[in-house]
Design a protein around this motif. Sequence first.
Motif, PDB file in Angstrom:
ATOM      1  N   ARG A  83     -18.746 -26.298  -2.320  1.00 15.15           N
ATOM      2  CA  ARG A  83     -19.062 -25.131  -1.893  1.00 15.15           C
ATOM      3  C   ARG A  83     -20.127 -25.860  -0.537  1.00 15.15           C
ATOM      4  O   ARG A  83     -19.597 -24.691   0.360  1.00 15.15           O
ATOM      5  CB  ARG A  83     -20.287 -25.052  -2.733  1.00 15.15           C
ATOM      6  CG  ARG A  83     -19.633 -24.437  -4.125  1.00 15.15           C
ATOM      7  CD  ARG A  83     -20.877 -24.315  -5.135  1.00 15.15           C
ATOM      8  NE  ARG A  83     -22.077 -25.409  -5.427  1.00 15.15           N
ATOM      9  CZ  ARG A  83     -22.285 -25.956  -6.405  1.00 15.15           C
ATOM     10  NH1 ARG A  83     -20.912 -25.501  -7.471  1.00 15.15           N
ATOM     11  NH2 ARG A  83     -22.754 -27.026  -6.671  1.00 15.15           N
ATOM     12  N   GLU A  84     -20.206 -27.129  -0.446  1.00 15.94           N
ATOM     13  CA  GLU A  84     -20.240 -27.156   1.361  1.00 15.94           C
ATOM     14  C   GLU A  84     -19.547 -26.974   1.604  1.00 15.94           C
ATOM     15  O   GLU A  84     -19.316 -27.235   3.211  1.00 15.94           O
ATOM     16  CB  GLU A  84     -20.898 -28.927   1.121  1.00 15.94           C
ATOM     17  CG  GLU A  84     -22.115 -29.028   0.097  1.00 15.94           C
ATOM     18  CD  GLU A  84     -23.531 -28.680   0.837  1.00 15.94           C
ATOM     19  OE1 GLU A  84     -23.704 -27.840   2.007  1.00 15.94           O
ATOM     20  OE2 GLU A  84     -24.784 -28.066   0.419  1.00 15.94           O
ATOM     21  N   ILE A  85     -18.137 -27.485   2.061  1.00 16.30           N
ATOM     22  CA  ILE A  85     -16.862 -27.868   2.492  1.00 16.30           C
ATOM     23  C   ILE A  85     -16.491 -25.973   2.901  1.00 16.30           C
ATOM     24  O   ILE A  85     -17.067 -25.893   3.966  1.00 16.30           O
ATOM     25  CB  ILE A  85     -15.746 -28.082   1.962  1.00 16.30           C
ATOM     26  CG1 ILE A  85     -15.592 -29.489   2.288  1.00 16.30           C
ATOM     27  CG2 ILE A  85     -14.467 -27.680   2.705  1.00 16.30           C
ATOM     28  CD1 ILE A  85     -14.741 -30.402   0.935  1.00 16.30           C
ATOM     29  N   ILE A  86     -16.654 -24.855   2.173  1.00 19.01           N
ATOM     30  CA  ILE A  86     -16.778 -23.940   2.443  1.00 19.01           C
ATOM     31  C   ILE A  86     -18.202 -23.593   3.530  1.00 19.01           C
ATOM     32  O   ILE A  86     -17.998 -22.832   4.528  1.00 19.01           O
ATOM     33  CB  ILE A  86     -16.660 -22.284   0.927  1.00 19.01           C
ATOM     34  CG1 ILE A  86     -15.705 -23.195   0.113  1.00 19.01           C
ATOM     35  CG2 ILE A  86     -16.969 -21.547   1.023  1.00 19.01           C
ATOM     36  CD1 ILE A  86     -15.486 -22.425  -1.017  1.00 19.01           C
ATOM     37  N   ALA A  87     -18.858 -24.171   2.695  1.00 18.17           N
ATOM     38  CA  ALA A  87     -20.420 -23.723   3.710  1.00 18.17           C
ATOM     39  C   ALA A  87     -20.037 -24.457   5.798  1.00 18.17           C
ATOM     40  O   ALA A  87     -20.493 -23.308   6.580  1.00 18.17           O
ATOM     41  CB  ALA A  87     -21.854 -24.412   2.949  1.00 18.17           C
ATOM     42  N   LEU A  88     -20.213 -25.345   5.342  1.00 17.74           N
ATOM     43  CA  LEU A  88     -19.315 -25.750   6.552  1.00 17.74           C
ATOM     44  C   LEU A  88     -18.250 -25.168   7.896  1.00 17.74           C
ATOM     45  O   LEU A  88     -18.590 -24.884   8.328  1.00 17.74           O
ATOM     46  CB  LEU A  88     -19.069 -27.877   6.323  1.00 17.74           C
ATOM     47  CG  LEU A  88     -18.541 -28.109   8.428  1.00 17.74           C
ATOM     48  CD1 LEU A  88     -19.815 -28.274   8.653  1.00 17.74           C
ATOM     49  CD2 LEU A  88     -18.170 -29.657   7.143  1.00 17.74           C
ATOM     50  N   ALA A  89     -17.477 -24.579   6.675  1.00 20.66           N
ATOM     51  CA  ALA A  89     -16.073 -24.015   7.832  1.00 20.66           C
ATOM     52  C   ALA A  89     -16.819 -22.644   7.677  1.00 20.66           C
ATOM     53  O   ALA A  89     -16.554 -22.133   9.305  1.00 20.66           O
ATOM     54  CB  ALA A  89     -15.494 -24.129   6.040  1.00 20.66           C
ATOM     55  N   VAL A  90     -17.536 -21.599   7.615  1.00 19.71           N
ATOM     56  CA  VAL A  90     -18.156 -21.118   8.099  1.00 19.71           C
ATOM     57  C   VAL A  90     -19.110 -20.379   8.769  1.00 19.71           C
ATOM     58  O   VAL A  90     -18.715 -19.934   9.853  1.00 19.71           O
ATOM     59  CB  VAL A  90     -18.423 -20.217   6.295  1.00 19.71           C
ATOM     60  CG1 VAL A  90     -19.157 -18.810   7.268  1.00 19.71           C
ATOM     61  CG2 VAL A  90     -17.758 -19.240   5.609  1.00 19.71           C
ATOM     62  N   SER A  91     -19.637 -22.176   8.464  1.00 20.10           N
ATOM     63  CA  SER A  91     -20.588 -22.514  10.032  1.00 20.10           C
ATOM     64  C   SER A  91     -20.082 -22.274  11.016  1.00 20.10           C
ATOM     65  O   SER A  91     -20.783 -22.535  12.130  1.00 20.10           O
ATOM     66  CB  SER A  91     -21.640 -23.098   9.164  1.00 20.10           C
ATOM     67  OG  SER A  91     -22.561 -23.297   8.303  1.00 20.10           O
TER      68      SER A  91
END
Length: 148
Positions: A83-91
């Motif tokens: 979930r955090e990796i997805i959030a980092l990628a989108v950010s």
Amino acid sequence: MGKTSAVAARSATVRLVDEQGASGKVRQIFDDIKKTKNLDHVPNFWRVLATSPAHLELIWGQLKALMHPEATGRTSKLDAKTREIIALAVSATNGCSYCVNSHTTALRKQGVDSETLGEVLAIVALFNGTNSLADGYQIEPDVLPPVE
């Protein structure tokens, strides 16, 4: 001429809600943020959103449900690191330095090292490029997922 010191010192376009002086619903949400995210302070993002308590409540509820489902009694198919990796990628794709720093910090707390972060960002860069190419060429999709 350069920036004035007042501009350089400013942390947002609105005055952040004082964490210590918060009361009512805002106080409850601030306490929940610190407990859920295991923090000793309320980050500036939430202090800005608290200028509109209804907006703070809405965004915190969504974020808690999706990023911290265990805290709401729900089980996610995605683990916390994913979930955090997805959030980092989108950010990173959206160019949000505040969010990139926040999600990188969360990943570091989960033991993610610099090499892994580099790999995540390399994949982000690769797919931002290939997406632009596919979109620019207006390529018709021909690899389609099955419909369930």
